[in-house]
Design a protein around this motif. Structure first.
Motif, PDB file in Angstrom:
ATOM      1  N   ALA A  98       0.839  -1.209   0.000  1.00 16.85           N
ATOM      2  CA  ALA A  98       0.000   0.000   0.000  1.00 16.85           C
ATOM      3  C   ALA A  98       0.872   1.257   0.000  1.00 16.85           C
ATOM      4  O   ALA A  98       0.620   2.200  -0.760  1.00 16.85           O
ATOM      5  CB  ALA A  98      -0.944  -0.006   1.190  1.00 16.85           C
ATOM      6  N   PHE A  99       1.925   1.262   0.842  1.00 18.33           N
ATOM      7  CA  PHE A  99       2.815   2.423   0.878  1.00 18.33           C
ATOM      8  C   PHE A  99       3.522   2.607  -0.454  1.00 18.33           C
ATOM      9  O   PHE A  99       3.601   3.723  -0.975  1.00 18.33           O
ATOM     10  CB  PHE A  99       3.863   2.282   1.995  1.00 18.33           C
ATOM     11  N   ILE A 100       4.045   1.520  -0.999  1.00 19.89           N
ATOM     12  CA  ILE A 100       4.762   1.599  -2.280  1.00 19.89           C
ATOM     13  C   ILE A 100       3.845   2.144  -3.370  1.00 19.89           C
ATOM     14  O   ILE A 100       4.234   3.020  -4.144  1.00 19.89           O
ATOM     15  CB  ILE A 100       5.351   0.222  -2.666  1.00 19.89           C
ATOM     16  N   ALA A 103       3.098   5.905  -2.581  1.00 17.11           N
ATOM     17  CA  ALA A 103       4.299   6.719  -2.770  1.00 17.11           C
ATOM     18  C   ALA A 103       4.626   6.866  -4.252  1.00 17.11           C
ATOM     19  O   ALA A 103       4.962   7.962  -4.715  1.00 17.11           O
ATOM     20  CB  ALA A 103       5.479   6.098  -2.019  1.00 17.11           C
ATOM     21  N   ALA A 104       4.524   5.783  -5.005  1.00 14.43           N
ATOM     22  CA  ALA A 104       4.823   5.836  -6.441  1.00 14.43           C
ATOM     23  C   ALA A 104       3.818   6.717  -7.171  1.00 14.43           C
ATOM     24  O   ALA A 104       4.192   7.553  -8.006  1.00 14.43           O
ATOM     25  CB  ALA A 104       4.830   4.428  -7.032  1.00 14.43           C
ATOM     26  N   THR A 105       2.549   6.558  -6.857  1.00 15.69           N
ATOM     27  CA  THR A 105       1.503   7.339  -7.526  1.00 15.69           C
ATOM     28  C   THR A 105       1.636   8.821  -7.217  1.00 15.69           C
ATOM     29  O   THR A 105       1.537   9.666  -8.115  1.00 15.69           O
ATOM     30  CB  THR A 105       0.109   6.828  -7.112  1.00 15.69           C
ATOM     31  N   THR A 106       1.872   9.159  -5.952  1.00 15.77           N
ATOM     32  CA  THR A 106       1.982  10.577  -5.607  1.00 15.77           C
ATOM     33  C   THR A 106       3.232  11.201  -6.209  1.00 15.77           C
ATOM     34  O   THR A 106       3.196  12.357  -6.631  1.00 15.77           O
ATOM     35  CB  THR A 106       1.976  10.807  -4.078  1.00 15.77           C
ATOM     36  N   ILE A 180      -2.506  15.930  -3.609  1.00 15.34           N
ATOM     37  CA  ILE A 180      -1.343  15.046  -3.607  1.00 15.34           C
ATOM     38  C   ILE A 180      -0.685  15.041  -2.229  1.00 15.34           C
ATOM     39  O   ILE A 180      -0.261  13.989  -1.746  1.00 15.34           O
ATOM     40  CB  ILE A 180      -0.347  15.439  -4.718  1.00 15.34           C
ATOM     41  N   GLY A 181      -0.632  16.205  -1.587  1.00 17.33           N
ATOM     42  CA  GLY A 181      -0.065  16.277  -0.240  1.00 17.33           C
ATOM     43  C   GLY A 181      -0.830  15.433   0.765  1.00 17.33           C
ATOM     44  O   GLY A 181      -0.229  14.790   1.631  1.00 17.33           O
ATOM     45  N   SER A 182      -2.155  15.407   0.651  1.00 14.11           N
ATOM     46  CA  SER A 182      -2.978  14.586   1.553  1.00 14.11           C
ATOM     47  C   SER A 182      -2.700  13.101   1.346  1.00 14.11           C
ATOM     48  O   SER A 182      -2.586  12.343   2.318  1.00 14.11           O
ATOM     49  CB  SER A 182      -4.464  14.866   1.326  1.00 14.11           C
ATOM     50  N   GLN A 188       2.772   8.404   4.353  1.00 19.06           N
ATOM     51  CA  GLN A 188       3.768   8.542   5.422  1.00 19.06           C
ATOM     52  C   GLN A 188       3.294   7.933   6.731  1.00 19.06           C
ATOM     53  O   GLN A 188       4.098   7.409   7.505  1.00 19.06           O
ATOM     54  CB  GLN A 188       4.113  10.023   5.623  1.00 19.06           C
ATOM     55  N   GLN A 189       1.983   8.009   6.989  1.00 16.38           N
ATOM     56  CA  GLN A 189       1.439   7.420   8.220  1.00 16.38           C
ATOM     57  C   GLN A 189       1.590   5.900   8.219  1.00 16.38           C
ATOM     58  O   GLN A 189       1.627   5.281   9.269  1.00 16.38           O
ATOM     59  CB  GLN A 189      -0.031   7.796   8.393  1.00 16.38           C
TER      60      GLN A 189
END
Length: 192
Positions: A98-100, A103-106, A180-182, A188-189
């Protein structure tokens, strides 16, 4: 490889630079197709030739149709996901799927927004210094015109001044900060 050693940091920088170039080329390919840029222009031809081998596997599954080059977006996200995974490996951290993915999409979305921002800035500067038709600068107008057109419909020129680039830049930066920041904060959480 230790990510905190000078050699590790140098390798990480080089990897980040190379991946950044590849993502840049893929996002430029996406924008060139989305904005119907002249495919006979040398820059457009170069970007197409450089990115075709990367996009070919995705194009076999999802053929390119119309103005949206989905293969460029998917390829960029996959390459960025591999990079995020490599960062985890180089820094001895384990990232979840999920993080990967987030992170990649953002990161790809941020790079696309940054590219649009800088293309508008370049087009504004070129419009001041380059009078008349120039094929080398016309490509910037071809790329930015569809981005600026919705803003031009809402904000017509005032006293001969086209203010649409200012509002387009504001919209791009607000999208980066808020949307994108959200999403990046949510990612990051997941690791913090």
């Amino acid at each position: 490889m230790d990510g905190s050693s000078p050699l590790g940091q140098g390798g990480l920088f080089l990897l980040q630079f190379l991946i950044g170039l590849v993502i840049f080329a893929l996002m430029l390919r996406f924008l060139l197709r989305a904005t119907h840029a002249d495919w006979r222009h040398p820059i457009v031809t170069f970007i197409a030739k450089v990115t075709n081998p990367l996009c070919a596997p995705v194009n076999t599954v999802i053929p390119a149709k119309g103005r949206w080059d989905v293969s460029a977006l998917i390829t960029a996200v996959v390459i960025q996901a591999i990079f995020v995974t490599a960062i985890g490996w180089l820094t001895d951290r384990s990232f979840g799927v999920a993080f990967i993915s987030l992170a990649a999409t953002t990161e790809v979305a941020n790079q696309l927004m940054d590219m649009m921002f800088w293309l508008i800035i370049i087009q504004v500067i070129l419009s001041w210094v380059s009078q008349g038709y120039n094929p080398n600068t016309a490509i910037f107008d071809q790329i930015t015109r569809p981005i600026l057109e919705p803003f031009r419909r809402i904000i017509p020129p005032i006293g001969g001044m086209d203010l649409s680039p200012i509002f387009a830049i504001l919209a791009i930066k607000l999208f980066q900060i808020v949307i994108i920041g959200s999403i990046a904060g949510l990612a990051q959480q997941m690791i913090g």
